[in-house]
Write an enzyme that holds these catalytic residues in place. Structure first.
Site, mmCIF file in Angstrom:
data_model
loop_
_atom_site.group_PDB
_atom_site.id
_atom_site.type_symbol
_atom_site.label_atom_id
_atom_site.label_comp_id
_atom_site.label_asym_id
_atom_site.label_seq_id
_atom_site.Cartn_x
_atom_site.Cartn_y
_atom_site.Cartn_z
ATOM 1 N N SER A 14 0.762 -1.177 -0.062
ATOM 2 C CA SER A 14 0.060 -0.051 0.011
ATOM 3 C C SER A 14 0.800 1.219 0.103
ATOM 4 C CB SER A 14 -0.929 0.305 1.163
ATOM 5 O OG SER A 14 -1.583 -1.071 1.327
ATOM 6 N N GLY A 15 1.884 1.425 0.997
ATOM 7 C CA GLY A 15 2.844 2.498 1.016
ATOM 8 C C GLY A 15 3.590 2.872 0.102
ATOM 9 N N CYS A 42 -2.356 -5.804 2.122
ATOM 10 C CA CYS A 42 -3.629 -5.419 2.116
ATOM 11 C C CYS A 42 -4.504 -6.213 0.849
ATOM 12 C CB CYS A 42 -3.841 -4.133 1.851
ATOM 13 S SG CYS A 42 -5.406 -3.470 1.491
ATOM 14 N N CYS A 47 -6.726 -6.885 4.052
ATOM 15 C CA CYS A 47 -8.071 -6.053 4.067
ATOM 16 C C CYS A 47 -8.915 -6.775 2.946
ATOM 17 C CB CYS A 47 -7.977 -4.721 3.611
ATOM 18 S SG CYS A 47 -6.382 -4.034 4.089
ATOM 19 N N LYS A 50 -9.803 -10.711 3.334
ATOM 20 C CA LYS A 50 -10.455 -10.684 4.480
ATOM 21 C C LYS A 50 -12.108 -10.440 4.306
ATOM 22 C CE LYS A 50 -10.774 -7.554 7.056
ATOM 23 N NZ LYS A 50 -10.069 -6.647 7.924
ATOM 24 N N ALA A 114 15.098 -7.076 -1.905
ATOM 25 C CA ALA A 114 15.946 -6.130 -1.908
ATOM 26 C C ALA A 114 16.773 -5.945 -0.673
ATOM 27 C CB ALA A 114 15.319 -4.772 -2.252
ATOM 28 N N TYR A 176 -7.930 -7.327 16.618
ATOM 29 C CA TYR A 176 -8.975 -7.383 15.613
ATOM 30 C C TYR A 176 -9.152 -8.459 14.587
ATOM 31 C CZ TYR A 176 -6.056 -5.328 11.787
ATOM 32 O OH TYR A 176 -5.111 -5.101 10.844
ATOM 33 N N ILE A 177 -7.721 -9.120 14.299
ATOM 34 C CA ILE A 177 -7.439 -10.114 13.298
ATOM 35 C C ILE A 177 -8.403 -11.300 13.760
ATOM 36 C CG2 ILE A 177 -5.822 -11.508 12.132
ATOM 37 C CD1 ILE A 177 -4.273 -9.094 11.587
ATOM 38 N N GLU A 180 -12.010 -10.758 14.010
ATOM 39 C CA GLU A 180 -12.492 -11.122 12.650
ATOM 40 C C GLU A 180 -12.708 -12.299 12.145
ATOM 41 O OE1 GLU A 180 -11.791 -6.627 10.570
ATOM 42 O OE2 GLU A 180 -10.290 -7.973 10.489
ATOM 43 N N ARG A 197 -6.419 -13.436 25.917
ATOM 44 C CA ARG A 197 -5.396 -13.225 27.102
ATOM 45 C C ARG A 197 -5.893 -12.432 28.161
ATOM 46 N NH1 ARG A 197 0.538 -11.319 25.776
ATOM 47 N NH2 ARG A 197 -0.443 -9.768 25.129
ATOM 48 N N ASP A 302 3.545 -0.087 7.902
ATOM 49 C CA ASP A 302 3.619 -0.867 8.975
ATOM 50 C C ASP A 302 4.952 -0.979 9.489
ATOM 51 O OD1 ASP A 302 0.905 -1.151 8.578
ATOM 52 O OD2 ASP A 302 0.950 -3.204 8.484
ATOM 53 N N THR A 310 -4.121 0.428 6.089
ATOM 54 C CA THR A 310 -3.725 0.911 4.397
ATOM 55 C C THR A 310 -3.797 2.172 4.214
ATOM 56 O OG1 THR A 310 -4.167 -1.522 3.562
ATOM 57 C CG2 THR A 310 -4.771 0.390 2.482
ATOM 58 N N HIS A 435 -33.836 9.285 7.814
ATOM 59 C CA HIS A 435 -34.732 8.426 8.810
ATOM 60 C C HIS A 435 -35.619 7.463 7.771
ATOM 61 C CE1 HIS A 435 -37.604 7.036 11.988
ATOM 62 N NE2 HIS A 435 -38.316 7.123 11.243
ATOM 63 N N GLU A 440 -28.759 7.941 12.075
ATOM 64 C CA GLU A 440 -29.508 9.139 12.660
ATOM 65 C C GLU A 440 -29.635 9.481 14.137
ATOM 66 O OE1 GLU A 440 -33.664 9.350 11.929
ATOM 67 O OE2 GLU A 440 -33.854 7.181 12.269
HETATM 68 C C1 LIG Z 1 -5.436 -10.301 8.011
HETATM 69 C C2 LIG Z 1 -5.118 -8.746 7.970
HETATM 70 C C3 LIG Z 1 -6.571 -7.821 7.857
HETATM 71 C C4 LIG Z 1 -6.247 -6.450 7.656
HETATM 72 N N1 LIG Z 1 -7.321 -5.766 7.579
HETATM 73 C C5 LIG Z 1 -6.930 -4.444 7.325
HETATM 74 C C6 LIG Z 1 -8.278 -3.491 7.002
HETATM 75 O O1 LIG Z 1 -9.522 -3.991 7.177
HETATM 76 N N2 LIG Z 1 -8.086 -2.265 6.975
HETATM 77 C C7 LIG Z 1 -6.805 -1.600 7.021
HETATM 78 O O2 LIG Z 1 -6.877 -0.334 6.650
HETATM 79 N N3 LIG Z 1 -5.804 -2.329 7.224
HETATM 80 C C8 LIG Z 1 -6.045 -3.637 7.456
HETATM 81 N N4 LIG Z 1 -4.789 -4.404 7.523
HETATM 82 C C9 LIG Z 1 -3.530 -3.710 7.588
HETATM 83 C C10 LIG Z 1 -2.898 -3.369 6.130
HETATM 84 O O3 LIG Z 1 -2.880 -4.676 5.502
HETATM 85 C C11 LIG Z 1 -1.553 -2.831 6.375
HETATM 86 O O4 LIG Z 1 -1.507 -1.686 7.259
HETATM 87 C C12 LIG Z 1 -0.973 -2.352 5.133
HETATM 88 O O5 LIG Z 1 -0.955 -3.537 4.098
HETATM 89 C C13 LIG Z 1 0.494 -1.835 5.220
HETATM 90 O O6 LIG Z 1 1.001 -1.474 4.047
HETATM 91 P P1 LIG Z 1 2.452 -1.315 3.843
HETATM 92 O O7 LIG Z 1 2.712 -0.920 2.715
HETATM 93 O O8 LIG Z 1 3.144 -0.891 5.265
HETATM 94 O O9 LIG Z 1 3.063 -2.904 4.013
HETATM 95 P P2 LIG Z 1 2.426 -4.152 2.984
HETATM 96 O O10 LIG Z 1 1.239 -3.873 2.360
HETATM 97 O O11 LIG Z 1 2.629 -5.295 3.956
HETATM 98 O O12 LIG Z 1 3.556 -4.182 1.916
HETATM 99 C C14 LIG Z 1 5.002 -4.482 1.982
HETATM 100 C C15 LIG Z 1 5.689 -5.122 0.715
HETATM 101 O O13 LIG Z 1 6.907 -5.347 0.938
HETATM 102 C C16 LIG Z 1 7.266 -6.542 0.405
HETATM 103 N N5 LIG Z 1 8.737 -6.813 0.891
HETATM 104 C C17 LIG Z 1 8.941 -6.949 1.998
HETATM 105 N N6 LIG Z 1 10.301 -6.935 2.292
HETATM 106 C C18 LIG Z 1 10.840 -6.924 1.182
HETATM 107 C C19 LIG Z 1 12.160 -6.840 0.584
HETATM 108 N N7 LIG Z 1 13.250 -6.838 1.433
HETATM 109 N N8 LIG Z 1 12.419 -6.627 -0.581
HETATM 110 C C20 LIG Z 1 11.493 -6.618 -1.678
HETATM 111 N N9 LIG Z 1 10.069 -6.536 -1.193
HETATM 112 C C21 LIG Z 1 9.837 -6.733 0.081
HETATM 113 C C22 LIG Z 1 6.348 -7.541 0.937
HETATM 114 O O14 LIG Z 1 6.156 -8.608 0.174
HETATM 115 C C23 LIG Z 1 5.075 -6.692 0.599
HETATM 116 O O15 LIG Z 1 4.412 -6.824 -0.524
HETATM 117 C C24 LIG Z 1 -4.948 -6.020 7.695
HETATM 118 C C25 LIG Z 1 -3.750 -6.804 7.916
HETATM 119 C C26 LIG Z 1 -4.034 -8.149 8.067
HETATM 120 C C27 LIG Z 1 -2.781 -8.990 8.151
#
Ligand SMILES: Cc1cc2nc3c(=O)[nH]c(=O)nc-3n(C[C@H](O)[C@H](O)[C@H](O)COP(=O)(O)OP(=O)(O)OC[C@H]3O[C@@H](n4cnc5c(N)ncnc54)[C@H](O)[C@@H]3O)c2cc1C
Length: 446
Positions: A14-15, A42, A47, A50, A114, A176-177, A180, A197, A302, A310, A435, A440
């Site tokens: 995502s980021g 995500c 997300c 899920k 990387a 939350y996980i 859910e 816990r 994250d 996300t 309504h 509301e």
């Molecule tokens: C089960 C579950 C449910 C979720 N539900 C929600 C929700 O409903 N709403 C919400 O907002 N958030 C939810 N989240 C959280 C959300 O998925 C994360 O906050 C979000 O994906 C974070 O984005 P990011 O870019 O930080 O990392 P990520 O999306 O995890 O992307 C990181 C990427 O980096 C890659 N990577 C890692 N290390 C390397 C490397 N050294 N070289 C190359 N590639 C690499 C990984 O393969 C991955 O593709 C959920 C998470 C989980 C686990």
């Protein structure tokens, strides 16, 4: 010194994708590395799949409701493998969409892991690349508790691909996980035991929300073991035994175990020490502008453990790109970020819990609650919604809004705007509601 790229992004989640595309739109030469499927957690194991599971699981209640409304319907059988295949097809389509988005933005995609060589140089599957600036967006991974037999348990990454639905499952973790997936699997017909816990699920949420979600889950048949931890997992020919802590020897006989006991930043393989990037409490240390301890290296999402959602990772990625590549410095405000738990029933929240508000302004806190049976459920099936406002009694400002019930995420999402703009309870009460609706009620709380 000349570099291969102006920006190199590690991780196409995502980021990372948001930052790479935004930086490229500002004219930067950008490359991104991804070791796995495009879209990150995500899209592939968070997300999106899920929520598809959540939708699948809600039909059980819809079939019941339909009967309350005079329809003759039979719930029938849930076909787990057919659903998993349909879900995988959709995720595959989304992976392609992300590939096209990167191509159309002019971002170079490098497939592979990387790793840092120094603070301007990376190795991606044997290929060396250099960049003036580097963004770490590697996300997180599930944490596995160190108990005997943990290798027999699934983590959330695995549950999306389990070939057969577990008839009996133990879910360890009341975050939350865990909550859910307890709702999902219970809705799909599994017998669910949730091991928590604390006394209540959903630590960090408002106490009333925690109690309401927990009671609702229990009334739907989820067996909840509070103040309990799993101490060992044993595999045998009839399935698995989960041994629980407690005075009496207690165990659960199940077909599968899901551990959902938190997530950690995915830093291991990065070789951060080669770049001299500081890590604090297991996450990359950053300032408000996502700058790490190295002037040319940044981190979002994250792996920085700020708000692990996300939309937050996307906002951090875009703010970084605007600041560094468009002379438009800004950063994310963490004030009033709404979030939801797609439990059964759904819960959502924005702003301060009652406990947080009391810690801040003491006895000036006023709380307004409304609990009722929503119109949809008045013809038979009983379920209660809970709405709660936390207000500063001196200024009338709304500090927090919390809800459990259908469409809670959609309702709280809109209220987040009001809270960000500093709305008072009087502002809400002067707003005319729609309504009949559940939302509301937030506009007439006395
Ligand atoms: C089960 C579950 C449910 C979720 N539900 C929600 C929700 O409903 N709403 C919400 O907002 N958030 C939810 N989240 C959280 C959300 O998925 C994360 O906050 C979000 O994906 C974070 O984005 P990011 O870019 O930080 O990392 P990520 O999306 O995890 O992307 C990181 C990427 O980096 C890659 N990577 C890692 N290390 C390397 C490397 N050294 N070289 C190359 N590639 C690499 C990984 O393969 C991955 O593709 C959920 C998470 C989980 C686990």
């Amino acid at each position: 010194m000349s570099f291969d790229y102006d920006l190199f992004v590690i991780g196409a989640g995502s980021g990372g994708i948001a930052a790479a595309r935004r930086a490229a739109s500002h004219g930067a030469r950008v490359a991104i590395a991804e070791r796995d499927s495009l879209g990150g957690t995500c899209v592939n194991r968070g997300c999106v799949p899920k929520k598809l599971f959540v939708y699948a699981s809600r039909f059980a209640e819809q079939f019941q409701l339909a009967q309350d409304y005079g329809w003759s319907v039979e719930a029938g059988e849930f076909d787990w493998p057919r659903f998993i295949a349909a879900k995988d097809q959709e995720i595959g389509r989304l992976n392609q969409v992300y590939q096209r988005l990167l191509e159309d933005s002019g971002v170079t995609l490098l497939r592979g892991l990387a790793q840092f060589c120094d603070r301007h140089t990376l190795e991606v599957d044997g290929q060396t690349v250099t960049a003036e600036k580097i963004l770490i967006a590697v996300g997180g991974r599930p944490r596995r508790p160190e108990i005997p037999g943990i290798e027999h348990a699934w983590v959330s990454d695995d549950i999306f691909h389990v070939p057969q639905q577990p008839r009996r499952i133990a879910i360890i973790g009341g975050g939350y996980i865990g909550v859910e997936f307890a709702g999902i699997l219970q809705g799909l017909g599994s017998q669910v035991s949730l091991v928590v816990r604390d006394r209540l699920v959903l630590n960090h949420f408002d106490q009333d929300i925690r109690e309401h979600v927990q009671l609702s889950m229990a009334s739907q048949g989820v067996e909840i073991h509070t103040d309990t931890e799993a101490k060992a997992i044993e595999r045998h020919d009839r399935g698995l035994t989960v041994w629980l802590t407690g005075d009496e020897p207690q165990s659960l006989e199940v077909d599968g175990v899901l551990v959902a006991t938190g997530r950690v930043a995915h830093l291991g393989p990065l070789r951060l020490e080669a770049a001299g990037v500081t890590v604090e409490r297991g996450a990359i240390a950053v300032d408000a502008y996502s700058r790490t301890s190295q002037a040319n290296i940044f981190a979002v999402g994250d792996c920085t453990n700020r708000r692990n959602l996300t939309p937050v990772a996307i906002a951090e990625g875009r703010a970084f790109a605007d600041t560094e590549f468009n002379q438009q410095p800004h950063h994310v405000s963490y004030h009033c970020i709404p979030s939801a738990v797609f439990s059964h029933p759904e819960a959502a929240t924005v702003g301060l819990t009652e406990a947080e508000a009391r810690a801040k302004i003491g006895d000036a806190v006023r709380c307004y609650r409304s609990q009722f049976r929503p119109l949809l459920h008045t013809l038979g099936h009983t379920t209660q919604v809970l709405l709660k406002l936390v207000v500063d009694g001196q200024t009338d400002k709304v500090l927090g809004a919390h809800m459990v019930g259908e469409a809670a995420a959609e309702i709280i999402q809109s209220l987040a705007v009001a809270l960000r703009l500093g709305a008072t309870r009087s502002d809400l009460n002067q707003t005319i509601g729609i309504h009949p609706s559940t939302g509301e009620e937030f506009f007439s709380m006395h």
